[in-house]
Design a protein around this motif. Structure first.
Motif, PDB file in Angstrom:
ATOM      1  N   THR A   1      27.413 -70.349  24.852  1.00  0.00           N
ATOM      2  CA  THR A   1      26.557 -69.186  25.040  1.00  0.00           C
ATOM      3  C   THR A   1      25.855 -68.829  23.737  1.00  0.00           C
ATOM      4  OG1 THR A   1      27.972 -68.301  26.800  1.00  0.00           O
ATOM      5  CG2 THR A   1      26.486 -66.759  25.732  1.00  0.00           C
ATOM      6  N   VAL A   2      24.560 -68.583  23.825  1.00  0.00           N
ATOM      7  CA  VAL A   2      23.781 -68.141  22.670  1.00  0.00           C
ATOM      8  C   VAL A   2      23.181 -66.777  22.999  1.00  0.00           C
ATOM      9  CG1 VAL A   2      23.230 -70.515  22.039  1.00  0.00           C
ATOM     10  CG2 VAL A   2      21.640 -69.237  23.448  1.00  0.00           C
ATOM     11  N   ASP A   3      22.691 -66.097  21.986  1.00  0.00           N
ATOM     12  CA  ASP A   3      22.087 -64.776  22.180  1.00  0.00           C
ATOM     13  C   ASP A   3      20.619 -64.958  22.567  1.00  0.00           C
ATOM     14  OD1 ASP A   3      21.137 -62.186  22.105  1.00  0.00           O
ATOM     15  OD2 ASP A   3      22.188 -61.657  20.258  1.00  0.00           O
TER      16      ASP A   3
ATOM     17  N   ILE B   1      19.083 -76.786  27.993  1.00  0.00           N
ATOM     18  CA  ILE B   1      18.614 -75.697  28.856  1.00  0.00           C
ATOM     19  C   ILE B   1      19.410 -74.448  28.521  1.00  0.00           C
ATOM     20  CG2 ILE B   1      18.261 -74.910  31.233  1.00  0.00           C
ATOM     21  CD1 ILE B   1      18.501 -77.852  32.118  1.00  0.00           C
ATOM     22  N   ILE B   2      18.712 -73.354  28.265  1.00  0.00           N
ATOM     23  CA  ILE B   2      19.378 -72.074  28.016  1.00  0.00           C
ATOM     24  C   ILE B   2      18.925 -71.088  29.081  1.00  0.00           C
ATOM     25  CG2 ILE B   2      19.756 -70.183  26.387  1.00  0.00           C
ATOM     26  CD1 ILE B   2      19.146 -72.107  24.123  1.00  0.00           C
TER      27      ILE B   2
ATOM     28  N   PHE C   1      23.692 -68.775  28.607  1.00  0.00           N
ATOM     29  CA  PHE C   1      24.486 -69.964  28.917  1.00  0.00           C
ATOM     30  C   PHE C   1      23.667 -71.216  28.627  1.00  0.00           C
ATOM     31  CE2 PHE C   1      26.260 -72.977  32.229  1.00  0.00           C
ATOM     32  CZ  PHE C   1      27.419 -73.250  31.523  1.00  0.00           C
ATOM     33  N   LYS C   2      24.266 -72.155  27.886  1.00  0.00           N
ATOM     34  CA  LYS C   2      23.558 -73.355  27.431  1.00  0.00           C
ATOM     35  C   LYS C   2      24.197 -74.610  28.014  1.00  0.00           C
ATOM     36  CE  LYS C   2      24.278 -74.408  23.103  1.00  0.00           C
ATOM     37  NZ  LYS C   2      25.145 -75.618  23.130  1.00  0.00           N
ATOM     38  N   VAL C   3      23.361 -75.503  28.519  1.00  0.00           N
ATOM     39  CA  VAL C   3      23.834 -76.793  29.010  1.00  0.00           C
ATOM     40  C   VAL C   3      22.937 -77.886  28.441  1.00  0.00           C
ATOM     41  CG1 VAL C   3      24.817 -75.876  31.148  1.00  0.00           C
ATOM     42  CG2 VAL C   3      22.436 -76.631  31.119  1.00  0.00           C
ATOM     43  N   MET C   4      23.463 -79.088  28.404  1.00  0.00           N
ATOM     44  CA  MET C   4      22.714 -80.233  27.899  1.00  0.00           C
ATOM     45  C   MET C   4      22.472 -81.218  29.035  1.00  0.00           C
ATOM     46  SD  MET C   4      22.376 -79.508  24.658  1.00  0.00           S
ATOM     47  CE  MET C   4      21.678 -81.081  24.123  1.00  0.00           C
TER      48      MET C   4
ATOM     49  N   LEU D   1      36.090 -70.699  29.511  1.00  0.00           N
ATOM     50  CA  LEU D   1      35.962 -71.235  28.155  1.00  0.00           C
ATOM     51  C   LEU D   1      34.613 -71.912  27.954  1.00  0.00           C
ATOM     52  CD1 LEU D   1      39.440 -72.801  27.296  1.00  0.00           C
ATOM     53  CD2 LEU D   1      38.262 -71.002  26.036  1.00  0.00           C
ATOM     54  N   MET D   2      34.171 -72.635  28.971  1.00  0.00           N
ATOM     55  CA  MET D   2      32.888 -73.325  28.892  1.00  0.00           C
ATOM     56  C   MET D   2      31.757 -72.331  28.649  1.00  0.00           C
ATOM     57  SD  MET D   2      31.176 -76.205  29.106  1.00  0.00           S
ATOM     58  CE  MET D   2      32.104 -77.421  30.016  1.00  0.00           C
TER      59      MET D   2
END
Length: 233
Positions: free
Chosen positions: A92-94, A207-208, A213-216, A86-87
């Protein structure tokens, strides 16, 4: 034929019940805890438990929305981490749609691994992340300068007037050296701010990874390496 019809009808009924329950959770949340901004609420494999996204993480809540749980949901029969799945879906971005031409590009080693960073020069965590990024090898870093602090806007725009914007960015974020140029020139800052907003960013750093996958946050270099390893990047 009748058996198939009954199966389809049962599936539709279950789907309808699930949607109705999700809507009930949304209404209860809005009524009982309107200050909680939980999005993407959906049913889970566990009866009566629903998942949602809050501040970049997966949370779970029950139908009356009176309890929120944070943690991993594991499906025991195959040890599948459903929370991790789910995370990834929710963060997730393109990558292909990122306008990399608007980013400051820095290449280390062969540059085969790629990261996109959203960063504010006056953000302490961005400065910390910048130090961690320097520990990575064989990477191309695309930095979207994202000045959410008022005092960051002017220098962020001015560094694009420098002959070497990448060096000007490094001097600004790592050493606090302001761009020498005070003239106006074309820059992507307004576009970067709009882009960040469209990606749901309300803080820095972000960070992408090249799979989207994107994290902060200011992830340590070791943790970035681990994510690369997990995704085979």
């Amino acid at each position: 034929m009748m058996k198939k019809t009954m199966i389809f009808a049962l599936a539709a009924l279950i789907s309808g019940m699930s949607s109705a329950n999700v809507e009930t959770v949304r209404k209860n949340l809005a009524q009982n805890n309107p200050e909680l901004k939980i999005e993407n609420i959906q049913s889970t494999e566990m009866q009566g438990i629903y998942s949602g996204a809050m501040e970049g993480q997966v949370v779970y809540l029950n139908e009356d929305a009176q309890h929120v749980l944070v943690g991993s949901m594991i499906r025991l029969k195959d040890q599948q981490n459903l929370t991790k799945n789910l995370m990834i879906q929710q963060n997730t971005v393109d990558w292909k749609k990122l306008p990399l031409k608007d980013a400051v590009k820095s290449v280390r080693g062969n540059g085969k691994r790629e990261l996109a960073i959203f960063s504010d020069p006056n953000c302490p965590y961005c400065q910390k992340l910048e130090a961690e990024l320097k520990k990575l090898n064989d990477v191309t870093v695309y930095t979207f300068i994202f000045p959410i602090k008022a005092q960051s806007v002017a220098p962020s725009k001015q560094l694009f007037c420098e002959k070497n914007p990448a060096l000007a960015w490094e001097n600004l974020v790592s050493k606090g050296i302001q761009p020498a140029s005070k003239k106006s020139c074309a820059n992507p800052i307004d576009r970067n701010l709009s882009l960040g907003k469209s990606l749901g960013l309300n803080g820095t750093p972000a960070i992408i990874f090249s799979n989207g996958f994107k994290v902060m946050g200011a992830y340590p270099a070791e943790q970035i390496e681990q994510i690369w390893k997990e995704f085979g990047l």
